[in-house]
Design an enzyme around this catalytic site. Structure first.
Site, PDB file in Angstrom:
ATOM      1  CG  ASP A 222      37.100  41.491  52.372  1.00  0.00           C
ATOM      2  OD1 ASP A 222      36.679  40.460  52.110  1.00  0.00           O
ATOM      3  OD2 ASP A 222      36.753  42.074  53.405  1.00  0.00           O
TER       4      ASP A 222
ATOM      5  CB  THR B  75      31.914  47.449  39.878  1.00  0.00           C
ATOM      6  OG1 THR B  75      32.549  48.165  41.069  1.00  0.00           O
ATOM      7  CG2 THR B  75      30.281  47.673  40.157  1.00  0.00           C
TER       8      THR B  75
ATOM      9  CG  ASP C 172      40.832  54.210  50.474  1.00  0.00           C
ATOM     10  OD1 ASP C 172      42.012  54.099  50.303  1.00  0.00           O
ATOM     11  OD2 ASP C 172      39.909  53.640  51.327  1.00  0.00           O
TER      12      ASP C 172
HETATM   13  N1  APR Z   1      37.789  52.168  48.393  1.00  0.00           N
HETATM   14  C1  APR Z   1      36.751  52.244  47.541  1.00  0.00           C
HETATM   15  N2  APR Z   1      36.563  51.571  46.594  1.00  0.00           N
HETATM   16  C2  APR Z   1      37.609  50.477  46.293  1.00  0.00           C
HETATM   17  C3  APR Z   1      38.801  50.401  47.002  1.00  0.00           C
HETATM   18  C4  APR Z   1      38.964  51.402  48.099  1.00  0.00           C
HETATM   19  N3  APR Z   1      39.902  51.363  48.724  1.00  0.00           N
HETATM   20  N4  APR Z   1      39.448  49.422  46.537  1.00  0.00           N
HETATM   21  C5  APR Z   1      38.781  48.938  45.385  1.00  0.00           C
HETATM   22  N5  APR Z   1      37.557  49.611  45.243  1.00  0.00           N
HETATM   23  C6  APR Z   1      36.719  49.488  44.151  1.00  0.00           C
HETATM   24  C7  APR Z   1      37.032  48.675  42.928  1.00  0.00           C
HETATM   25  O1  APR Z   1      37.756  49.211  42.022  1.00  0.00           O
HETATM   26  C8  APR Z   1      35.524  48.196  42.591  1.00  0.00           C
HETATM   27  O2  APR Z   1      35.028  49.278  41.682  1.00  0.00           O
HETATM   28  O3  APR Z   1      35.485  48.714  44.800  1.00  0.00           O
HETATM   29  C9  APR Z   1      34.912  48.204  43.865  1.00  0.00           C
HETATM   30  C10 APR Z   1      34.384  46.807  44.045  1.00  0.00           C
HETATM   31  O4  APR Z   1      35.704  46.004  43.925  1.00  0.00           O
HETATM   32  P1  APR Z   1      36.035  44.491  44.940  1.00  0.00           P
HETATM   33  O5  APR Z   1      36.507  45.126  46.207  1.00  0.00           O
HETATM   34  O6  APR Z   1      36.790  43.650  44.093  1.00  0.00           O
HETATM   35  O7  APR Z   1      34.696  44.020  45.350  1.00  0.00           O
HETATM   36  P2  APR Z   1      33.656  43.011  44.493  1.00  0.00           P
HETATM   37  O8  APR Z   1      33.668  43.143  43.126  1.00  0.00           O
HETATM   38  O9  APR Z   1      32.296  43.156  45.459  1.00  0.00           O
HETATM   39  O10 APR Z   1      34.091  41.552  45.002  1.00  0.00           O
HETATM   40  C11 APR Z   1      34.383  41.006  46.173  1.00  0.00           C
HETATM   41  O11 APR Z   1      36.574  40.483  46.153  1.00  0.00           O
HETATM   42  O12 APR Z   1      38.032  41.562  47.511  1.00  0.00           O
HETATM   43  C12 APR Z   1      37.458  40.607  47.272  1.00  0.00           C
HETATM   44  O13 APR Z   1      36.863  39.299  49.726  1.00  0.00           O
HETATM   45  C13 APR Z   1      36.297  40.094  48.335  1.00  0.00           C
HETATM   46  O14 APR Z   1      35.870  38.006  47.518  1.00  0.00           O
HETATM   47  C14 APR Z   1      35.350  39.323  47.535  1.00  0.00           C
HETATM   48  C15 APR Z   1      35.252  40.085  46.481  1.00  0.00           C
END
Ligand code: APR
Length: 168
Positions: free
Chosen positions: A32, A121, A8
């Site tokens: 985020d 991703t 995480d």
């Molecule tokens: N720690 C590490 N990795 C994480 C965590 C965490 N706590 N939570 C999710 N992930 C992983 C997901 O499984 C994915 O592989 O991070 C990767 C990126 O996923 P997202 O968070 O959905 O980010 P992204 O694809 O760049 O999309 C960004 O999503 O949350 C919204 O506000 C954000 O609009 C923006 C969009």
């Protein structure tokens, strides 16, 4: 030094963690949501201040900006906006920019250790193998003449962990 771990991003004991933000800088889901939820209000307050000043129109895709990390173990959060996957348009350079610009912001802050999630991703649907290739290649290139000592990719599931580890 580049490494991959399953875990995480909010729990990483590094100088800076990179947030997979959106251009509003006002929070969202995934990484985020976790960073804002665990890091607390201070992060959002600084994001709002950025929107009221330098980034009135929002943070453009591929760019990066730092705030406090609030209650997270890290000292800074570096917010970057990944490109949304497109099958018709090659946005690879924007995904590379996210990593390049985040590392440059980290170096400017004086950070030595940085943790990245798998940017784009999740909600942005970028195929994880392709993202891993772009992310690792860009970080390797940037680390050639950088003051940073460690970049850690923090992967939330086995597929992403496998894809990123295969690139090291
Ligand atoms: N720690 C590490 N990795 C994480 C965590 C965490 N706590 N939570 C999710 N992930 C992983 C997901 O499984 C994915 O592989 O991070 C990767 C990126 O996923 P997202 O968070 O959905 O980010 P992204 O694809 O760049 O999309 C960004 O999503 O949350 C919204 O506000 C954000 O609009 C923006 C969009």
């Amino acid at each position: 030094m580049i490494e991959t771990v399953r875990g995480d991003i909010t729990e990483q004991r590094v100088d800076a963690v990179v947030n997979a933000a959106n251009s509003s800088l006002l929070g969202g889901g995934g990484v985020d949501g976790a960073i804002h939820r665990k890091g607390g209000e201070e992060i959002l307050a600084e994001c709002r201040a950025l929107r009221a000043s330098k980034y009135g129109g929002g943070l453009p895709t591929g760019q990066a900006v730092a705030t406090t990390a609030g209650r997270l173990p890290a000292r800074w959060v570096i917010h970057t906006v990944g490109p949304v996957w497109s099958s018709s348009e090659d946005r690879s350079s924007l995904l590379a920019d996210c990593h390049r610009n985040s590392l440059r912001v980290a170096a400017e802050l004086g950070a030595s250790t940085v943790a990245f999630p798998a940017i784009s991703t999740g909600v942005y649907r970028w195929p994880v193998e392709s993202a891993a290739e772009i992310a690792v290649a860009t970080v390797k290139e940037e680390l050639r003449d950088s003051s940073l000592t460690l970049v850690r990719f923090v992967l939330f599931d086995d597929d992403a962990y496998g894809a990123f580890s295969a690139q090291l």
